[in-house]
Design a protein around this motif. Structure first.
Motif, PDB file in Angstrom:
ATOM      1  N   VAL A 606     -46.792 -32.486   9.209  1.00  0.00           N
ATOM      2  CA  VAL A 606     -47.667 -33.187  10.407  1.00  0.00           C
ATOM      3  C   VAL A 606     -48.701 -34.424  10.071  1.00  0.00           C
ATOM      4  O   VAL A 606     -49.663 -34.837   9.243  1.00  0.00           O
ATOM      5  N   VAL A 607     -47.316 -35.746   9.457  1.00  0.00           N
ATOM      6  CA  VAL A 607     -48.722 -37.184   9.348  1.00  0.00           C
ATOM      7  C   VAL A 607     -49.595 -38.553   9.881  1.00  0.00           C
ATOM      8  O   VAL A 607     -50.005 -38.287   9.768  1.00  0.00           O
ATOM      9  N   ASP A 608     -48.560 -38.418  11.706  1.00  0.00           N
ATOM     10  CA  ASP A 608     -48.796 -39.080  11.852  1.00  0.00           C
ATOM     11  C   ASP A 608     -48.933 -38.461  13.924  1.00  0.00           C
ATOM     12  O   ASP A 608     -47.667 -38.173  14.435  1.00  0.00           O
ATOM     13  N   GLN A 609     -50.171 -38.377  14.691  1.00  0.00           N
ATOM     14  CA  GLN A 609     -49.798 -36.956  15.792  1.00  0.00           C
ATOM     15  C   GLN A 609     -50.095 -38.158  16.314  1.00  0.00           C
ATOM     16  O   GLN A 609     -51.644 -38.386  16.929  1.00  0.00           O
ATOM     17  N   VAL A 610     -49.741 -39.139  17.631  1.00  0.00           N
ATOM     18  CA  VAL A 610     -50.616 -39.330  18.446  1.00  0.00           C
ATOM     19  C   VAL A 610     -50.951 -39.236  20.263  1.00  0.00           C
ATOM     20  O   VAL A 610     -50.492 -37.688  20.453  1.00  0.00           O
ATOM     21  N   SER A 611     -51.857 -39.580  20.729  1.00  0.00           N
ATOM     22  CA  SER A 611     -52.296 -38.581  21.929  1.00  0.00           C
ATOM     23  C   SER A 611     -51.263 -38.927  23.158  1.00  0.00           C
ATOM     24  O   SER A 611     -51.634 -38.414  24.007  1.00  0.00           O
ATOM     25  N   HIS A 612     -50.732 -39.819  23.096  1.00  0.00           N
ATOM     26  CA  HIS A 612     -49.659 -39.844  23.920  1.00  0.00           C
ATOM     27  C   HIS A 612     -48.256 -39.714  23.571  1.00  0.00           C
ATOM     28  O   HIS A 612     -47.915 -40.881  23.030  1.00  0.00           O
ATOM     29  N   ARG A 613     -46.948 -39.344  24.077  1.00  0.00           N
ATOM     30  CA  ARG A 613     -45.942 -40.140  23.773  1.00  0.00           C
ATOM     31  C   ARG A 613     -46.076 -40.937  23.449  1.00  0.00           C
ATOM     32  O   ARG A 613     -46.108 -42.026  24.533  1.00  0.00           O
ATOM     33  N   LYS A 614     -45.088 -41.407  22.844  1.00  0.00           N
ATOM     34  CA  LYS A 614     -44.824 -43.033  22.578  1.00  0.00           C
ATOM     35  C   LYS A 614     -42.681 -42.618  23.289  1.00  0.00           C
ATOM     36  O   LYS A 614     -41.835 -42.095  23.553  1.00  0.00           O
ATOM     37  N   MET A 615     -43.802 -44.236  24.510  1.00  0.00           N
ATOM     38  CA  MET A 615     -42.040 -44.085  24.895  1.00  0.00           C
ATOM     39  C   MET A 615     -40.858 -45.158  24.608  1.00  0.00           C
ATOM     40  O   MET A 615     -41.260 -46.122  23.360  1.00  0.00           O
ATOM     41  N   VAL A 616     -39.966 -45.389  25.232  1.00  0.00           N
ATOM     42  CA  VAL A 616     -39.086 -46.247  25.156  1.00  0.00           C
ATOM     43  C   VAL A 616     -39.624 -47.850  24.765  1.00  0.00           C
ATOM     44  O   VAL A 616     -39.359 -48.677  24.151  1.00  0.00           O
ATOM     45  N   ALA A 617     -40.156 -47.953  25.949  1.00  0.00           N
ATOM     46  CA  ALA A 617     -41.080 -49.293  26.076  1.00  0.00           C
ATOM     47  C   ALA A 617     -41.675 -49.698  24.541  1.00  0.00           C
ATOM     48  O   ALA A 617     -42.148 -50.952  24.838  1.00  0.00           O
ATOM     49  N   GLN A 618     -42.401 -48.641  24.180  1.00  0.00           N
ATOM     50  CA  GLN A 618     -42.911 -48.773  23.405  1.00  0.00           C
ATOM     51  C   GLN A 618     -42.404 -49.206  22.261  1.00  0.00           C
ATOM     52  O   GLN A 618     -43.382 -49.614  20.556  1.00  0.00           O
ATOM     53  N   THR A 619     -40.809 -49.633  21.789  1.00  0.00           N
ATOM     54  CA  THR A 619     -40.621 -49.362  20.651  1.00  0.00           C
ATOM     55  C   THR A 619     -39.340 -50.609  20.654  1.00  0.00           C
ATOM     56  O   THR A 619     -39.464 -51.928  21.507  1.00  0.00           O
ATOM     57  N   ASP A 620     -38.407 -50.884  19.310  1.00  0.00           N
ATOM     58  CA  ASP A 620     -38.459 -51.882  18.755  1.00  0.00           C
ATOM     59  C   ASP A 620     -37.032 -52.700  20.576  1.00  0.00           C
ATOM     60  O   ASP A 620     -36.988 -53.735  20.574  1.00  0.00           O
ATOM     61  N   ILE A 621     -36.208 -51.283  20.605  1.00  0.00           N
ATOM     62  CA  ILE A 621     -35.639 -51.631  21.674  1.00  0.00           C
ATOM     63  C   ILE A 621     -36.182 -51.709  23.267  1.00  0.00           C
ATOM     64  O   ILE A 621     -35.513 -52.637  24.183  1.00  0.00           O
ATOM     65  N   GLY A 622     -37.162 -51.480  23.551  1.00  0.00           N
ATOM     66  CA  GLY A 622     -37.738 -51.507  24.514  1.00  0.00           C
ATOM     67  C   GLY A 622     -38.312 -52.386  24.817  1.00  0.00           C
ATOM     68  O   GLY A 622     -38.034 -53.377  25.663  1.00  0.00           O
ATOM     69  N   LYS A 623     -38.835 -53.273  23.821  1.00  0.00           N
ATOM     70  CA  LYS A 623     -38.925 -55.029  23.540  1.00  0.00           C
ATOM     71  C   LYS A 623     -37.701 -55.646  24.190  1.00  0.00           C
ATOM     72  O   LYS A 623     -37.841 -56.450  25.185  1.00  0.00           O
TER      73      LYS A 623
END
Length: 639
Positions: A606-623
């Motif tokens: 594990v390199v980087d683990q988020v405390s809350h799942r990343k959703m589509v809204a937080q991605t480039d496609i989401g933007k």
């Protein structure tokens, strides 16, 4: 909203109901978990190992199987089922031989259908139904969707579902259905693929890799320095072509040129046979499991290797002379040789030359090609530029490729960003203007695209810049001050072989430097990462640097690197929970993997683990979707 946007949206969504439906759909998608990305670098023609990593989703398929069937399958059964998904056609052949009766085989089919549909459902939960449908094979869409979304609690439809599965078998479609479903699972396990450079050179099957990538549902490519040689050759660069052929000869891969791309090397072989003899420095490098060469084959490759190397060194002199802005005068070698004494003076020191093959060089005009050499390189250039298959592969490489990419908070590029010892961007002056940092990569990309679109054999600036990207001191793809090819062939003193790396490779261990780079490329240092390939991570070194912000994923797909790295490569997975670095063991063979279930996934870190799942809204496609939602809401107000 401008009038053009407004007109387009009104035409696409003419009613308020149509607008509302699209808004409901888009805002729902924004609340789905981010899909999985995979990063692969430095494949170097190793098709079978690449295919295994791709089919297994860098181990993600087995991870999903283990999660879904925990407590229901033994470790051995998990492995067997996973390999069925990786290699369905081949594993079906082996599995069917185990069953003596048709009834036993039918039961195996029914059990396997159930498990595959369960897994397909498991891996598709974070996608819309329309996206899942696109991943299904058209010939089985109806059947698969009925089983995938089946209500097994409904007594009324149990016989309906049973009849579907029974008829798949009785109508002889069981194998085809399993194969199709396995391929759909492979596609959904990894939604998007990043190739971080160097598809070509060293390994035997870059053409097969390109064909496979051209079939992939979603990917991007960041060009590597070895890819540039092939792009350059198709764009008319004779220097790129000579380097390419020299490397193919060095690694016994000339069959790529002739068999894969249909380019005849007979004239080169005849010329080499006429002028060159055996030479230990130019004998081809063979891997331990390669077919041994006959004495005649080995001699022919050795002769070709010398012939094209000398042509390369001759071509370098004029290129360096006509491009003083490259600052590479010290790399023109042939005029520094004392041909009578067979010595060379470099940096004020004289070295004895060994294994020389200078018989076609005129000491009075060392960079002048002989008429035979000129005719030969012209013929080869024409052949490369006219190879339909090679041109098709390079067009795809240009279409999907770039010098760098920012994607979902990650800065992705193959080599380096040239900097000085203090981390300041180094400048490259071109046509009276200085370029550094992101602008430097952009101008190189602009020239590459221009050279490919308008091929030249007359050494125009754009074409010369392709060669510079391969070997220049400020090339972000090379990343060293000198490429000491000449010295490695002809000088025994290994001090002359050293290729001083750019300060980037030392500074990328430092968090402040990585933060500085992320900011320069418009990314947030608090959430961003830099992902590189190009430099194999040696035994004992970590591919994770700078407080987990810098990731180097060239662990060594290429077999020549295995002694240095001790492993078979790294890949990277990035899903809604964070990042995992995957370490691979050296791949033995496709046949061994299929027959003995030999996997190459060894560890996941594990390199980087988020405390809350990343959703589509937080991605480039989401933007992009958020912007579209805003426009649709503005249009709603006008209805």
């Amino acid at each position: 909203m401008n009038e053009t946007d407004l007109a387009l949206l009104k035409a696409k969504y003419p009613t308020k109901t149509a607008l509302a439906t699209e808004l409901i759909n888009l805002e729902a998608i924004l609340n789905l978990p981010k899909s999985t990305e995979a990063f692969i670098s430095d494949i170097h023609g190793e098709y079978d190992a690449f295919q295994h990593v791709l089919r297994s989703g860098s181990g993600n398929v087995k991870q999903k199987v283990a999660a879904l069937f925990a407590g229901k399958m033994t470790k051995n059964k998990i492995s067997n089922f996973s390999f069925l998904i990786y290699y369905p056609k081949e594993r079906l052949t082996a599995i069917k031989k185990r069953y003596a009766s048709n009834e036993e085989l039918c039961q195996w089919y029914l059990d396997t259908f159930t498990r595959l549909i369960s897994l397909l459902h498991f891996v598709s939960t974070k996608y819309t139904r329309s996206k899942v449908r696109k991943a299904l094979k058209p010939e089985f869409v109806y059947i698969t969707e009925e089983l995938l979304y089946a209500d097994l609690d409904s007594v009324d439809k149990l016989q309906y579902y049973s009849k579907i599965t029974e008829n798949i078998i009785t109508l002889g479609q069981a194998d085809a259905f399993i194969i199709a479903t396995c391929h759909s699972i492979q596609q959904l396990v990894v939604d998007h693929l990043h190739i971080v450079g160097d598809i070509y050179d060293r390994g035997p099957y870059p053409d097969k890799i390109m064909e496979r990538l051209m079939q992939h549902h979603s990917l991007d490519i960041q060009w590597g320095n070895h890819d540039i040689l092939w792009l350059g050759a198709v764009s008319g660069s004779q220097l790129c072509l000579a380097n390419l052929l020299r490397i193919c000869a060095r690694y016994n891969n000339l069959s790529i040129i002739e068999d894969a791309y249909g380019i005849n090397l007979r004239h080169l072989a005849l010329f080499a046979e006429k002028h060159y003899q055996d030479n230990p420095a130019f004998q081809p490098k063979l891997m331990h499991n390669e077919r041994p060469l006959s004495a005649a084959e080995k001699l022919q490759i050795t002769q070709i290797h010398q012939a094209i190397a000398v042509i390369q060194f001759k071509l370098e002199g004029p290129a360096i002379a006509r491009r003083p802005e490259f600052n590479m005068a010290h790399r023109a070698m042939l005029d520094k040789i004392d041909y009578a004494k067979q010595t060379i003076e470099l940096k004020g020191k004289t070295y004895q030359l060994e294994n020389t093959c200078f018989q076609t060089i005129d000491p009075k005009a060392p960079y002048q090609l002989t008429p035979e050499e000129q005719d030969l390189i012209d013929q080869l250039t024409t052949a490369f530029m006219q190879s339909d298959k090679l041109r098709r592969h390079m067009a795809f490489l240009v279409k999907k490729g770039s010098m760098y990419l920012t994607y979902n908070d990650n800065l992705i590029f193959h080599g380096c960003i040239p900097v000085d010892d203090k981390g300041k961007f180094q400048t490259f002056r071109l046509n009276g203007k200085d370029y550094a940092g992101p602008e430097l990569l952009t101008v190189f990309e602009k020239n590459l695209r221009e050279s490919f679109a308008y091929p030249h054999t007359t050494n125009d600036q754009a074409t010369d810049l392709l060669w510079y990207l391969w070997t220049g001191p400020l090339s972000p793809l090379f990343g060293k001050h000198d490429m000491t090819t000449f010295e490695r062939y002809f000088i025994a003193d290994k001090e002359t072989h050293f290729e001083a790396p750019n300060a980037y490779y030392r500074l990328r261990h430092e968090t402040w430097f990585v933060d500085q780079l992320l900011e320069a490329f418009g990314l947030d240092p608090n959430t961003g990462h830099i992902i590189n390939g190009h430099t194999p991570v040696k035994k004992g070194q970590s591919p994770i640097m700078a407080d987990r912000k810098m990731l180097v994923i060239d662990g060594g797909f290429s077999k020549p690197y295995h002694k240095t790295t001790g492993i078979g490569g790294y890949t990277l997975l990035y899903n809604s929970y964070g990042m995992q670095l995957v370490t691979h063991q050296p791949f033995t063979s496709r046949a061994d993997a299929i027959a003995n279930l030999t996997d190459i996934i060894s560890t996941k870190r594990v390199v980087d683990q988020v405390s809350h799942r990343k959703m589509v809204a937080q991605t480039d496609i989401g933007k992009k979707l958020i912007k579209q939602v805003r426009l649709l809401k503005e249009l709603m107000l006008t209805k």
